[in-house]
Design a protein around this motif. Structure first.
Motif, PDB file in Angstrom:
ATOM      1  N   ASN A   1       0.841  -1.189   0.000  1.00 12.00           N
ATOM      2  CA  ASN A   1       0.000   0.000   0.000  1.00 12.00           C
ATOM      3  C   ASN A   1       0.880   1.244   0.000  1.00 12.00           C
ATOM      4  O   ASN A   1       1.913   1.291   0.656  1.00 12.00           O
ATOM      5  CB  ASN A   1      -0.900   0.018   1.235  1.00 12.00           C
ATOM      6  N   THR A   2       0.430   2.267  -0.744  1.00 12.63           N
ATOM      7  CA  THR A   2       1.200   3.505  -0.860  1.00 12.63           C
ATOM      8  C   THR A   2       0.270   4.700  -0.767  1.00 12.63           C
ATOM      9  O   THR A   2      -0.838   4.671  -1.313  1.00 12.63           O
ATOM     10  CB  THR A   2       1.949   3.558  -2.208  1.00 12.63           C
ATOM     11  N   ILE A   3       0.719   5.727  -0.070  1.00 13.66           N
ATOM     12  CA  ILE A   3      -0.009   7.006  -0.045  1.00 13.66           C
ATOM     13  C   ILE A   3       0.920   8.097  -0.565  1.00 13.66           C
ATOM     14  O   ILE A   3       2.053   8.247  -0.082  1.00 13.66           O
ATOM     15  CB  ILE A   3      -0.506   7.350   1.367  1.00 13.66           C
TER      16      ILE A   3
ATOM     17  N   GLY B   1      10.053   5.100  10.727  1.00 12.16           N
ATOM     18  CA  GLY B   1      10.281   3.823  10.072  1.00 12.16           C
ATOM     19  C   GLY B   1       9.557   3.597   8.766  1.00 12.16           C
ATOM     20  O   GLY B   1       9.563   2.474   8.243  1.00 12.16           O
ATOM     21  N   TYR B   2       8.961   4.634   8.186  1.00 12.21           N
ATOM     22  CA  TYR B   2       8.264   4.480   6.910  1.00 12.21           C
ATOM     23  C   TYR B   2       9.257   4.445   5.749  1.00 12.21           C
ATOM     24  O   TYR B   2      10.290   5.125   5.771  1.00 12.21           O
ATOM     25  CB  TYR B   2       7.281   5.630   6.678  1.00 12.21           C
ATOM     26  N   GLU B   3       8.936   3.663   4.727  1.00 13.85           N
ATOM     27  CA  GLU B   3       9.685   3.701   3.482  1.00 13.85           C
ATOM     28  C   GLU B   3       9.205   4.920   2.705  1.00 13.85           C
ATOM     29  O   GLU B   3       8.006   5.106   2.510  1.00 13.85           O
ATOM     30  CB  GLU B   3       9.435   2.425   2.685  1.00 13.85           C
TER      31      GLU B   3
ATOM     32  N   ILE C   1      18.650  10.130   4.116  1.00 17.08           N
ATOM     33  CA  ILE C   1      17.441   9.301   4.139  1.00 17.08           C
ATOM     34  C   ILE C   1      17.566   8.225   3.063  1.00 17.08           C
ATOM     35  O   ILE C   1      17.898   8.528   1.910  1.00 17.08           O
ATOM     36  CB  ILE C   1      16.182  10.159   3.887  1.00 17.08           C
ATOM     37  N   PRO C   2      17.283   6.966   3.369  1.00 13.84           N
ATOM     38  CA  PRO C   2      17.388   5.894   2.364  1.00 13.84           C
ATOM     39  C   PRO C   2      16.167   5.865   1.439  1.00 13.84           C
ATOM     40  O   PRO C   2      15.325   4.963   1.511  1.00 13.84           O
ATOM     41  CB  PRO C   2      17.492   4.628   3.214  1.00 13.84           C
TER      42      PRO C   2
ATOM     43  N   THR D   1       3.050   0.861   5.126  1.00 15.58           N
ATOM     44  CA  THR D   1       2.574   1.645   3.979  1.00 15.58           C
ATOM     45  C   THR D   1       3.678   2.579   3.510  1.00 15.58           C
ATOM     46  O   THR D   1       4.284   3.284   4.316  1.00 15.58           O
ATOM     47  CB  THR D   1       1.325   2.469   4.367  1.00 15.58           C
ATOM     48  N   ALA D   2       3.973   2.578   2.225  1.00 15.04           N
ATOM     49  CA  ALA D   2       5.000   3.468   1.682  1.00 15.04           C
ATOM     50  C   ALA D   2       4.440   4.881   1.540  1.00 15.04           C
ATOM     51  O   ALA D   2       3.262   5.064   1.206  1.00 15.04           O
ATOM     52  CB  ALA D   2       5.488   2.955   0.333  1.00 15.04           C
TER      53      ALA D   2
END
Length: 294
Positions: free
Chosen positions: A2-4, A80-82, A103-104, A53-54
């Motif tokens: 899931n992505t927002i 901890g979000y991608e 930031i990665p 969720t990304a």
């Protein structure tokens, strides 16, 4: 996953030719709410978004037009979000680059100016210095894209070829680009099938279907007044899902460049062709040669 996509502001001053800002502004004003997302509202919303969720800082406007954008990114990373970011760099300064460079990022895509003025990014000494700073900062997974011909000054700084990205009508929301013919029968989104789980957050907390929905045709819910899971239990969401199979539903997906018939979607070669098509949704698909290695 899931992505927002986080739209930090409504009403983008860059005013690119391929972005239907007038339609978005008109639809958003009718719903009410601040034009910029406050950091307080952002933190409240983030508490409701599952950690797997990304988060894409992109949405429907340049993210750094909101002065809190860097703080928002750092806060998401700390929790901890991608994260990914798609930016013209308008509103960004050298201090922002310094703060985010560790930031990665899953992707950090810089949308470049073009001589045709499809994107209306001003090429100044300040801009060129900022672009050089981004290149030298070794931001992880940094990429570049353009809709037209690079200005010579920009090309000189990049030192590499940039493949043009195709413009699209945003599911018929742009009048200067021909919309695809309405799809009939059973259809699917090539990016997310029938899960429809790549959505757009607006500054007032509203969540709309996807990055094509500039007219806010399908508002799934509001994350200031409800939980994340409720978005996918709402009547609006269920109506779109049903409309993928029922031709009588007039959903946005039937006019979208990113949709296909169910038969095409099921073909193995079609699935292979549209791997990672969520990125193409944003018209941001640079070639591998344009990726900056850390």
């Amino acid at each position: 996953m899931n992505t927002i996509d986080i739209t930090t502001s409504v009403g983008c001053s860059v005013r690119c030719e391929f972005c239907p800002q007038d339609k978005l502004i008109q639809a958003y004003q009718s719903r009410g709410g601040a034009r910029q997302m406050t950091f307080a509202a952002y933190r409240e919303i983030l508490r409701k978004i599952p950690p797997d969720t990304a988060l894409d800082f992109s949405g429907m406007a340049e993210p750094w037009l909101n002065p809190d954008c860097t703080e928002m990114l750092l806060h998401a990373h700390e929790r901890g979000y991608e994260v990914a970011a798609f930016t013209t760099t308008v509103g960004m300064n050298e201090a922002d680059v310094e703060r985010i460079k560790s930031i990665p990022f899953r992707r950090f895509v810089v949308h470049l100016p073009d001589t045709e003025r499809y994107s209306r990014i001003e090429v100044s000494d300040v801009y060129l210095k900022k672009l050089a700073n981004i290149i030298g900062s070794a931001i992880p997974n940094c990429e570049f894209m353009t809709m037209g011909t690079l200005p010579r000054e920009v090309a000189a700084i990049l030192g590499r070829r940039i493949r043009r990205t195709r413009m699209m009508s945003r599911a018929g929301n742009l009048t200067n680009i021909r919309a695809p013919k309405r799809l009939a029968g059973q259809i699917r989104c090539r990016s997310c099938g029938d899960s429809l789980n790549h959505n757009i957050l607006l500054p007032n907390g509203d969540v709309v279907l996807c990055c094509m929905d500039y007219g806010l045709k399908h508002v799934l819910g509001n994350l200031l007044s409800s939980d994340y899971r409720e978005l996918f239990e709402s009547a609006a969401f269920k109506r779109v899902q049903a409309g993928l199979d029922d031709d009588s539903f007039d959903i946005l997906c039937r006019y979208c460049e990113n949709a296909s018939s169910l038969e095409e979607y099921k073909r193995p070669e079609m699935k292979k062709k549209f791997v990672n098509l969520r990125n193409l949704l944003k018209s941001l698909m640079p070639s591998e040669e344009n990726r900056v290695q850390p």
